[in-house]
Design an enzyme around this catalytic site. Structure first.
Site, PDB file in Angstrom:
ATOM      1  N   ASP A 284       0.818  -1.214   0.000  1.00 48.82           N
ATOM      2  CA  ASP A 284       0.000   0.000   0.000  1.00 48.82           C
ATOM      3  C   ASP A 284       0.854   1.266   0.000  1.00 48.82           C
ATOM      4  O   ASP A 284       1.961   1.285   0.530  1.00 48.82           O
ATOM      5  CB  ASP A 284      -0.892   0.031   1.239  1.00 48.82           C
ATOM      6  CG  ASP A 284      -2.171  -0.763   1.025  1.00 48.82           C
ATOM      7  OD1 ASP A 284      -2.236  -1.529   0.043  1.00 48.82           O
ATOM      8  OD2 ASP A 284      -3.092  -0.627   1.844  1.00 48.82           O
TER       9      ASP A 284
ATOM     10  N   HIS B  62       3.553  -2.216   3.998  1.00 52.06           N
ATOM     11  CA  HIS B  62       3.767  -0.808   3.617  1.00 52.06           C
ATOM     12  C   HIS B  62       5.278  -0.568   3.470  1.00 52.06           C
ATOM     13  O   HIS B  62       5.941  -0.204   4.450  1.00 52.06           O
ATOM     14  CB  HIS B  62       3.218   0.129   4.693  1.00 52.06           C
ATOM     15  CG  HIS B  62       1.730   0.073   4.855  1.00 52.06           C
ATOM     16  ND1 HIS B  62       1.080  -0.963   5.486  1.00 52.06           N
ATOM     17  CD2 HIS B  62       0.761   0.937   4.453  1.00 52.06           C
ATOM     18  CE1 HIS B  62      -0.224  -0.725   5.471  1.00 52.06           C
ATOM     19  NE2 HIS B  62      -0.458   0.416   4.856  1.00 52.06           N
TER      20      HIS B  62
END
Ligand code: ZN
Length: 251
Positions: free
Chosen positions: A70, A217
């Site tokens: 992400d 992430h």
């Protein structure tokens, strides 16, 4: 106090009214708490939304798993994220923000050239729980356009920032026949305490099941996560897992 004919004392009307008022306020407070708790649950739940299709994992016996990343991308982290995937010949799915797509065209191009899948993660990464329908469109449509402008012509699912959604976002997604993809495996520590790569790898590997969607992430200099990518892939491959993109997993 008022008295009846037999001399028994009853609370005055005023006291009874006050008692009723206290009960009514208590009922309202409880209702508000229930509504606010329910709203919070609807915003945060990873496996359900009020309208439109949502996938957080796939039910299967096959040892197949999707790795998703992400935010970003960021040119500064491109090699740390993409070399490890290239070396292992593993496809991933990148949920990107429109503003970073525009700002990091080189990395976007490499993601596409390396054969990865791309998803829409809004333009600015704002929370999408309490937003107007106009804001939903302003976050999603320019991001689609920026992704398509890079030449990417593959599937384009959607993932809300922090997985948060309430009413307007799911209604928009349903109206546009858009698939929402969340995750069932996410073990990065956001408490502010430092997290070792080893802890992240073991938690991720231990909690992955056939059909899982793993979330990491790795952008913006998050080295502990970057260094976890390789070991997570290697250990899951050792267990017989095969890596596919989100769209391939969903089928
Ligand atoms: Zn995000």
């Amino acid at each position: 106090m008022s008295q009846n004919s037999s001399g028994t004392q009853y609370p005055s009307r005023r006291k009874r009214r006050r008692k009723k008022l206290v009960v009514a306020v208590a009922v309202i407070v409880v209702l508000l708490l229930v509504i606010s708790y329910g709203t919070k649950r609807v915003i945060q739940t990873r496996s359900w939304q009020i309208a439109g299709e949502l996938v957080s994992r796939v039910e299967t016996d096959e040892k197949v798993v999707a790795l998703t990343f992400d935010d970003g991308p960021t040119d500064a982290d491109a090699d740390a994220v993409l070399d490890v995937l290239e070396d292992r010949d593993v496809p991933a799915t990148f949920y990107v923000n429109g503003k970073d797509v525009e700002g990091n065209p080189t990395t976007m191009q490499r993601i596409i050239d390396d054969g990865h899948e791309i998803g829409n993660h809004t333009w600015s990464h704002r929370s999408m729980a309490f937003v107007s329908p106009e804001t939903v469109a302003e976050e999603i449509e320019p991001t689609d356009e920026a992704i398509r402008a890079t030449g990417y012509d593959g599937p384009l699912t959607f993932r809300p920032p922090h997985g948060k959604k309430l009413l307007t976002l799911p209604l928009y997604l349903a109206e546009h026949g858009r698939l929402t993809v969340t995750w069932d495996v996410a073990y990065e520590d956001w408490s502010g305490d430092p997290q070792s790569t080893g802890d992240l790898v073991s938690a991720t590997v231990e909690n992955t099941r056939p059909g899982s969607i793993i979330l990491l992430h790795p952008w913006f200099g998050r080295t502990a996560t970057q260094e976890a990518i390789g070991p997570v892939i290697d250990q899951l491959k050792e267990q017989g897992y095969r890596f596919v993109t989100v769209s391939e997993l969903i089928g």
